[in-house]
Design a protein around this motif. Structure first.
Motif, PDB file in Angstrom:
ATOM      1  N   GLY A   1      36.501  48.592  27.894  1.00 24.56           N
ATOM      2  CA  GLY A   1      35.503  49.289  27.100  1.00 24.56           C
ATOM      3  C   GLY A   1      34.125  49.151  27.728  1.00 24.56           C
ATOM      4  O   GLY A   1      33.988  48.838  28.906  1.00 24.56           O
ATOM      5  N   THR A   2      33.099  49.340  26.911  1.00 25.38           N
ATOM      6  CA  THR A   2      31.712  49.205  27.358  1.00 25.38           C
ATOM      7  C   THR A   2      31.132  47.953  26.716  1.00 25.38           C
ATOM      8  O   THR A   2      31.245  47.762  25.500  1.00 25.38           O
ATOM      9  N   PHE A   3      30.512  47.110  27.540  1.00 27.57           N
ATOM     10  CA  PHE A   3      30.009  45.818  27.079  1.00 27.57           C
ATOM     11  C   PHE A   3      28.591  45.587  27.573  1.00 27.57           C
ATOM     12  O   PHE A   3      28.115  46.250  28.500  1.00 27.57           O
ATOM     13  N   GLU A   4      27.938  44.575  26.960  1.00 29.57           N
ATOM     14  CA  GLU A   4      26.660  44.079  27.446  1.00 29.57           C
ATOM     15  C   GLU A   4      26.604  42.582  27.151  1.00 29.57           C
ATOM     16  O   GLU A   4      27.280  42.092  26.238  1.00 29.57           O
TER      17      GLU A   4
ATOM     18  N   GLU B   1      31.081  49.133  32.112  1.00 32.53           N
ATOM     19  CA  GLU B   1      32.418  49.524  31.655  1.00 32.53           C
ATOM     20  C   GLU B   1      33.465  48.693  32.378  1.00 32.53           C
ATOM     21  O   GLU B   1      33.343  48.436  33.567  1.00 32.53           O
ATOM     22  N   THR B   2      34.511  48.311  31.627  1.00 31.13           N
ATOM     23  CA  THR B   2      35.556  47.466  32.196  1.00 31.13           C
ATOM     24  C   THR B   2      36.942  48.007  31.906  1.00 31.13           C
ATOM     25  O   THR B   2      37.122  48.846  31.034  1.00 31.13           O
ATOM     26  N   GLY B   3      37.889  47.453  32.645  1.00 32.78           N
ATOM     27  CA  GLY B   3      39.296  47.613  32.314  1.00 32.78           C
ATOM     28  C   GLY B   3      39.711  46.424  31.460  1.00 32.78           C
ATOM     29  O   GLY B   3      38.870  45.608  31.059  1.00 32.78           O
ATOM     30  N   ASN B   4      40.992  46.288  31.177  1.00 33.06           N
ATOM     31  CA  ASN B   4      41.499  45.168  30.382  1.00 33.06           C
ATOM     32  C   ASN B   4      41.432  43.872  31.176  1.00 33.06           C
ATOM     33  O   ASN B   4      41.706  43.869  32.372  1.00 33.06           O
ATOM     34  N   GLY B   5      41.088  42.749  30.515  1.00 35.68           N
ATOM     35  CA  GLY B   5      41.105  41.463  31.206  1.00 35.68           C
ATOM     36  C   GLY B   5      39.972  40.548  30.812  1.00 35.68           C
ATOM     37  O   GLY B   5      39.465  40.600  29.691  1.00 35.68           O
TER      38      GLY B   5
ATOM     39  N   ASP C   1      31.011  49.968  22.419  1.00 37.07           N
ATOM     40  CA  ASP C   1      31.727  51.204  22.082  1.00 37.07           C
ATOM     41  C   ASP C   1      31.606  51.387  20.571  1.00 37.07           C
ATOM     42  O   ASP C   1      32.103  50.568  19.806  1.00 37.07           O
ATOM     43  N   GLY C   2      30.948  52.441  20.131  1.00 33.19           N
ATOM     44  CA  GLY C   2      30.738  52.621  18.693  1.00 33.19           C
ATOM     45  C   GLY C   2      29.710  51.625  18.201  1.00 33.19           C
ATOM     46  O   GLY C   2      28.759  51.298  18.905  1.00 33.19           O
ATOM     47  N   PRO C   3      29.899  51.089  16.987  1.00 32.71           N
ATOM     48  CA  PRO C   3      28.939  50.090  16.504  1.00 32.71           C
ATOM     49  C   PRO C   3      29.049  48.819  17.346  1.00 32.71           C
ATOM     50  O   PRO C   3      30.159  48.410  17.711  1.00 32.71           O
ATOM     51  N   ASN C   4      27.917  48.207  17.666  1.00 34.19           N
ATOM     52  CA  ASN C   4      27.930  46.988  18.472  1.00 34.19           C
ATOM     53  C   ASN C   4      28.700  45.886  17.757  1.00 34.19           C
ATOM     54  O   ASN C   4      28.491  45.648  16.568  1.00 34.19           O
ATOM     55  N   THR C   5      29.605  45.243  18.495  1.00 27.93           N
ATOM     56  CA  THR C   5      30.429  44.182  17.941  1.00 27.93           C
ATOM     57  C   THR C   5      30.344  42.965  18.838  1.00 27.93           C
ATOM     58  O   THR C   5      30.660  43.053  20.026  1.00 27.93           O
ATOM     59  N   ASP C   6      29.905  41.821  18.278  1.00 28.52           N
ATOM     60  CA  ASP C   6      29.876  40.596  19.063  1.00 28.52           C
ATOM     61  C   ASP C   6      31.303  40.122  19.317  1.00 28.52           C
ATOM     62  O   ASP C   6      32.105  39.988  18.388  1.00 28.52           O
ATOM     63  N   ILE C   7      31.618  39.869  20.584  1.00 21.14           N
ATOM     64  CA  ILE C   7      32.946  39.403  20.983  1.00 21.14           C
ATOM     65  C   ILE C   7      33.002  37.884  20.956  1.00 21.14           C
ATOM     66  O   ILE C   7      33.986  37.289  20.564  1.00 21.14           O
ATOM     67  N   GLY C   8      31.924  37.238  21.389  1.00 17.79           N
ATOM     68  CA  GLY C   8      31.893  35.774  21.412  1.00 17.79           C
ATOM     69  C   GLY C   8      30.580  35.258  21.945  1.00 17.79           C
ATOM     70  O   GLY C   8      29.775  36.014  22.508  1.00 17.79           O
ATOM     71  N   HIS C   9      30.365  33.960  21.744  1.00 14.50           N
ATOM     72  CA  HIS C   9      29.150  33.283  22.200  1.00 14.50           C
ATOM     73  C   HIS C   9      29.551  31.990  22.893  1.00 14.50           C
ATOM     74  O   HIS C   9      30.509  31.350  22.488  1.00 14.50           O
ATOM     75  N   GLU C  10      28.797  31.629  23.892  1.00 12.06           N
ATOM     76  CA  GLU C  10      28.967  30.317  24.519  1.00 12.06           C
ATOM     77  C   GLU C  10      27.594  29.765  24.848  1.00 12.06           C
ATOM     78  O   GLU C  10      26.695  30.504  25.243  1.00 12.06           O
TER      79      GLU C  10
END
Length: 135
Positions: free
Chosen positions: A108-111, A53-57, A81-90
């Motif tokens: 939010g919550t990330f992996e 879990e993270t804050g903004n940034g 958070d909710g349905p998994n959403t890809d934020i980006g790839h590198e």
């Protein structure tokens, strides 16, 4: 008059010191505290890091060690958070110091998902991810 001028100068210095102290205290308390987690990975095709879990940034993953330093790996950041959403790839080398950063994110919550070609070789190493601590 000499006494009044030196008294005014002294008060001005005290006021300036107090203002600097207040400004320093205000800027230090407004900064977000960073959190980090170091993980070990071992995979032939895909590996998913534990959720966090993270804050903004900004969220950054940095490779600390890897047994295939000249090979490419893909780093995907996913919001869970909710349905998994890809934020980006590198795509980076699986080598010490390689990093992927994702900026301007809402807390939010990330992996992280680490991936590579499914060619039978195993990537083994460590990575650290840093992120703003949740409030």
């Amino acid at each position: 008059m000499t006494r009044t001028r030196s008294g005014s100068r002294r008060l001005a210095r005290i006021a300036l010191a107090a203002a600097c102290t207040a400004l320093l205290a205000a800027t230090q308390t407004s900064q977000a505290f960073a959190a980090s987690r170091t993980v070990s990975f071992e995979y032939q095709h895909l590996w998913i890091a534990p959720e966090f879990e993270t804050g903004n940034g900004t969220i950054t993953l940095t490779v600390k060690s890897c047994n295939h330093t000249k090979s490419d790996m893909t780093i995907t950041l996913r919001n869970t958070d909710g349905p998994n959403t890809d934020i980006g790839h590198e795509r980076v080398k699986c080598a010490e110091g390689s990093r992927a950063s994702f900026d301007g994110l809402k807390g939010g919550t990330f992996e992280f998902e680490l991936g590579k070609l499914d060619d039978g070789t195993t990537f083994k190493g460590t990575a650290t991810y840093t992120y703003p601590a949740p409030k």
